[in-house]
Design an enzyme around this catalytic site. Structure first.
Site, mmCIF file in Angstrom:
data_model
loop_
_atom_site.group_PDB
_atom_site.id
_atom_site.type_symbol
_atom_site.label_atom_id
_atom_site.label_comp_id
_atom_site.label_asym_id
_atom_site.label_seq_id
_atom_site.Cartn_x
_atom_site.Cartn_y
_atom_site.Cartn_z
ATOM 1 N N ASP A 134 -1.498 -9.807 10.746
ATOM 2 C CA ASP A 134 -0.917 -8.931 11.768
ATOM 3 C C ASP A 134 -1.944 -7.986 12.405
ATOM 4 O O ASP A 134 -1.617 -7.229 13.299
ATOM 5 C CB ASP A 134 0.250 -8.124 11.185
ATOM 6 C CG ASP A 134 -0.208 -7.151 10.107
ATOM 7 O OD1 ASP A 134 -1.423 -7.018 9.861
ATOM 8 O OD2 ASP A 134 0.679 -6.514 9.503
ATOM 9 N N TYR B 26 -11.438 -4.077 9.946
ATOM 10 C CA TYR B 26 -11.857 -4.462 8.594
ATOM 11 C C TYR B 26 -13.374 -4.621 8.468
ATOM 12 O O TYR B 26 -13.909 -4.665 7.352
ATOM 13 C CB TYR B 26 -11.153 -5.741 8.143
ATOM 14 C CG TYR B 26 -9.776 -5.456 7.567
ATOM 15 C CD1 TYR B 26 -9.629 -5.048 6.251
ATOM 16 C CD2 TYR B 26 -8.629 -5.559 8.347
ATOM 17 C CE1 TYR B 26 -8.377 -4.772 5.719
ATOM 18 C CE2 TYR B 26 -7.381 -5.281 7.834
ATOM 19 C CZ TYR B 26 -7.256 -4.885 6.508
ATOM 20 O OH TYR B 26 -6.017 -4.600 5.990
HETATM 21 P P1 NAD Z 1 4.854 -6.252 -2.876
HETATM 22 O O1 NAD Z 1 4.185 -6.277 -4.186
HETATM 23 O O2 NAD Z 1 5.761 -5.130 -2.532
HETATM 24 O O3 NAD Z 1 5.693 -7.601 -2.687
HETATM 25 C C1 NAD Z 1 5.276 -8.852 -3.087
HETATM 26 C C2 NAD Z 1 6.396 -9.578 -3.825
HETATM 27 O O4 NAD Z 1 5.900 -10.888 -4.169
HETATM 28 C C3 NAD Z 1 6.836 -8.915 -5.131
HETATM 29 O O5 NAD Z 1 8.227 -8.664 -5.107
HETATM 30 C C4 NAD Z 1 6.474 -9.940 -6.204
HETATM 31 O O6 NAD Z 1 7.384 -9.980 -7.271
HETATM 32 C C5 NAD Z 1 6.476 -11.234 -5.403
HETATM 33 N N1 NAD Z 1 5.727 -12.321 -6.032
HETATM 34 C C6 NAD Z 1 4.531 -12.257 -6.659
HETATM 35 N N2 NAD Z 1 4.160 -13.463 -7.075
HETATM 36 C C7 NAD Z 1 5.132 -14.329 -6.700
HETATM 37 C C8 NAD Z 1 5.315 -15.728 -6.863
HETATM 38 N N3 NAD Z 1 4.413 -16.490 -7.483
HETATM 39 N N4 NAD Z 1 6.446 -16.286 -6.358
HETATM 40 C C9 NAD Z 1 7.357 -15.518 -5.731
HETATM 41 N N5 NAD Z 1 7.227 -14.187 -5.547
HETATM 42 C C10 NAD Z 1 6.138 -13.609 -6.030
HETATM 43 O O7 NAD Z 1 3.684 -6.374 -1.781
HETATM 44 P P2 NAD Z 1 3.614 -5.908 -0.265
HETATM 45 O O8 NAD Z 1 2.702 -4.759 -0.152
HETATM 46 O O9 NAD Z 1 4.954 -5.766 0.312
HETATM 47 O O10 NAD Z 1 2.833 -7.111 0.405
HETATM 48 C C11 NAD Z 1 3.292 -8.436 0.333
HETATM 49 C C12 NAD Z 1 2.213 -9.375 0.792
HETATM 50 O O11 NAD Z 1 2.076 -9.351 2.204
HETATM 51 C C13 NAD Z 1 0.809 -9.058 0.265
HETATM 52 O O12 NAD Z 1 0.134 -10.258 -0.021
HETATM 53 C C14 NAD Z 1 0.163 -8.364 1.433
HETATM 54 O O13 NAD Z 1 -1.231 -8.406 1.357
HETATM 55 C C15 NAD Z 1 0.711 -9.213 2.538
HETATM 56 N N6 NAD Z 1 0.580 -8.703 3.906
HETATM 57 C C16 NAD Z 1 -0.175 -9.436 4.763
HETATM 58 C C17 NAD Z 1 -0.331 -9.049 6.065
HETATM 59 C C18 NAD Z 1 -1.222 -9.876 6.935
HETATM 60 O O14 NAD Z 1 -1.791 -9.377 7.882
HETATM 61 N N7 NAD Z 1 -1.433 -11.157 6.644
HETATM 62 C C19 NAD Z 1 0.314 -7.910 6.521
HETATM 63 C C20 NAD Z 1 1.086 -7.166 5.636
HETATM 64 C C21 NAD Z 1 1.227 -7.582 4.312
HETATM 65 C C1 G6P Z 2 -2.940 -4.898 7.645
HETATM 66 C C2 G6P Z 2 -3.588 -6.200 7.302
HETATM 67 C C3 G6P Z 2 -2.902 -6.828 6.125
HETATM 68 C C4 G6P Z 2 -2.877 -5.878 4.957
HETATM 69 C C5 G6P Z 2 -2.217 -4.587 5.368
HETATM 70 C C6 G6P Z 2 -2.341 -3.572 4.262
HETATM 71 O O1 G6P Z 2 -1.680 -5.093 8.176
HETATM 72 O O2 G6P Z 2 -3.609 -7.099 8.365
HETATM 73 O O3 G6P Z 2 -3.556 -8.012 5.807
HETATM 74 O O4 G6P Z 2 -2.165 -6.428 3.885
HETATM 75 O O5 G6P Z 2 -2.852 -4.066 6.499
HETATM 76 O O6 G6P Z 2 -1.550 -2.509 4.572
HETATM 77 P P1 G6P Z 2 -1.119 -1.451 3.472
HETATM 78 O O7 G6P Z 2 -0.268 -0.520 4.249
HETATM 79 O O8 G6P Z 2 -0.371 -2.224 2.418
HETATM 80 O O9 G6P Z 2 -2.373 -0.859 2.955
HETATM 81 MN MN MN Z 3 -4.190 -9.132 7.572
#
Ligand code: NAD
Ligand code: G6P
Ligand code: MN
Length: 443
Positions: free
Chosen positions: A170, A264
């Site tokens: 994102d 980043y």
């Molecule tokens: P979080 O820990 O609140 O949520 C993650 C959930 O995944 C938890 O409820 C956990 O129990 C579950 N989980 C873990 N392993 C699992 C498995 N093997 N099978 C099913 N469920 C499983 O984390 P969060 O801060 O809400 O972030 C979630 C994910 O989204 C992270 O990987 C974060 O880095 C990612 N994220 C990515 C972007 C991006 O730009 N690509 C943006 C925002 C968040």
């Molecule tokens: C951005 C990035 C994600 C990352 C997030 C972390 O959205 O693109 O890849 O997971 O920031 O945000 P946080 O609020 O969890 O530090």
């Molecule tokens: Mn990202």
């Protein structure tokens, strides 16, 4: 219009309610028949699941909603899996951020040693959900934003080359929203050129649909303010540490004044600065900020809805820039040929970069997935930085597959974020100890 069935994997994520609210906000563009949550932590997901069940009954009673920890129930009869799992959850994010600090290196969720540790955990969880999806809904697509996206994408390229998994981030969308405010345009009206790796790239052009170029105007603004904007345009990237990150883009731009940097890059161009800002409070990192902030807010809201038995007057924030996930799902479902920045196998998109590198570039997305747009040749400064980083990511995935201590040590040693092979080895031994419940055993 066709109605779709979606499972959100990582149903207990702090981002789940925001994504669900976003889906509700977009039902006219992307109608839903079924919405499911899947997680392997029943208790964590149960809180959000129960609250969202109440909310959906009130706001969208026609959608079939379930939350489950049963893979068969979750992944059967779906069109899309929107995945955002965090293997090891916040307890392990905290370690990803804190262990490196003990070795004089910054600690971060996706960059440097913390991101590499997270990568070694994520691959296993990702392969598991990809396999569930393919077993129970072989035609479905996974729209994955589970991090570290660069490493997950490389692991998918090598280990699941034919799977319908699209890895996305994102940050390009979030930053374009900031740029759109800087130039007084709607974000949807801007089209970009961009090249790099995930969390490691540069914008080379930002134009409106008529072809007017805004990059000079944005560069001037960023050279004074970074990406800090007057009015907050997203709810996610607003905490103090994020404000510092937006501001720091100013110093990133000064290194490559011709292109606009992804924020980043601060971890690769100014790792000493990143460490200095963390070393004075090694017990309080971004994980703590999120656990005290977003996680508390989201779960308290859910608990409030459950105790009142109604979501009336209690609303979750809509994760507004996450509409790109709907745009992506629509692009595949309706062959819209939308232009989106995505993580794809290079295959010539960046002319002077290896074909088999997972890069982040604009793509045209349709029914068969993304078609990368060529970005031509990139300057040697960026090419060299990117080659170093992509090799780190490749070595890490090889280390995972071969269970190789040596390759993981090499990956850490090669990372621009770690000063020497000695520090890399000490860090690795510490990370192995802290991740022993999650990593393959390295030999
Ligand atoms: P979080 O820990 O609140 O949520 C993650 C959930 O995944 C938890 O409820 C956990 O129990 C579950 N989980 C873990 N392993 C699992 C498995 N093997 N099978 C099913 N469920 C499983 O984390 P969060 O801060 O809400 O972030 C979630 C994910 O989204 C992270 O990987 C974060 O880095 C990612 N994220 C990515 C972007 C991006 O730009 N690509 C943006 C925002 C968040
Ligand atoms: C951005 C990035 C994600 C990352 C997030 C972390 O959205 O693109 O890849 O997971 O920031 O945000 P946080 O609020 O969890 O530090
Ligand atoms: Mn990202």
């Amino acid at each position: 219009m066709k109605e779709f069935s979606v499972v959100i994997a990582g149903g207990g994520s702090t981002f789940t309610p925001g994504i669900v609210m976003m889906l509700l906000d977009n039902l006219d563009r992307f109608p839903l028949k079924t919405l499911k949550l899947y997680d392997n932590d029943e208790e964590r997901q149960g809180i959000l699941g129960e609250a969202l069940e109440i909310l959906l009954k009130e706001q969208a009673p026609n959608i079939d909603f379930i939350y489950t920890t049963d893979p068969k129930e979750a992944f059967s009869d779906i069109d899309f899996c929107m995945a955002h799992i965090r293997v090891g959850k916040y307890a392990m994010r905290e370690k990803d951020e804190k262990v490196p600090l003990r070795h004089g290196v910054f600690g971060q969720e996706t960059c440097g040693p913390g991101g590499m540790a997270y990568g070694m955990r994520s691959i296993t969880g990702m392969l598991e959900i990809i396999d569930y999806m393919e077993q129970y809904s072989p035609d479905a697509w996974m729209l994955n934003y589970s991090n570290p996206a660069a490493i997950v994408a490389e692991a998918c390229r090598v280990l699941r080359p034919n799977s319908k998994v699209l890895n996305i981030c994102d940050m390009p969308v979030g930053t374009i929203r900031r740029m759109s405010q800087i130039v007084g345009k709607n974000p949807e009206d801007l089209e970009v050129n961009y090249f790099g790796l995930n969390h490691f790239g540069w914008w080379t052009s930002v134009k409106d649909k008529e072809g007017t170029e805004y990059i000079d105007k944005i560069r001037k603004y960023v050279s004074e303010n970074g990406y800090l904007t007057q009015v907050e345009i997203d709810t996610q990237h607003t905490d103090p540490s994020w404000q510092a990150t937006h501001k720091k883009a100013k110093d990133l731009l000064s290194v490559t004044p011709e292109f606009l940097p992804n924020t980043y890059l601060q971890y690769y161009l100014y790792p000493d600065y990143a460490f200095d800002h963390m070393k004075d409070h090694p017990e309080y990192t971004r994980a703590n900020e999120v656990m005290e902030g977003r996680e508390k807010i989201v779960f308290n809201h859910a608990k409030e809805i459950i105790s009142k038995g109604s979501a009336e007057g209690i609303s979750f924030e809509i994760d507004s820039h996450a509409t790109f996930i709907v745009d992506l799902a629509r692009a595949i479902a309706f062959n819209t040929h939308e232009r989106m920045v995505m993580i794809v196998e290079n295959n010539g998109a960046i002319a002077n970069f290896p074909d088999d590198a997972m890069v982040e570039v604009p793509c045209i997305v349709g029914v068969d997935g993304p078609e990368p747009l060529t970005q031509g040749k990139i300057p040697s400064f960026q090419q060299a930085l990117m080659f170093q980083q992509v090799t780190v990511e490749k070595l890490l995935v090889e280390a995972y597959i071969e269970k190789s201590y040596q390759k993981m040590w090499q990956a850490l040693t090669l990372s621009k974020t770690i000063p020497s092979a000695r520090v890399a080895k000490e860090l690795l031994d510490d990370l192995i100890e802290e991740n022993k419940d999650f990593w393959p055993t390295l030999k």
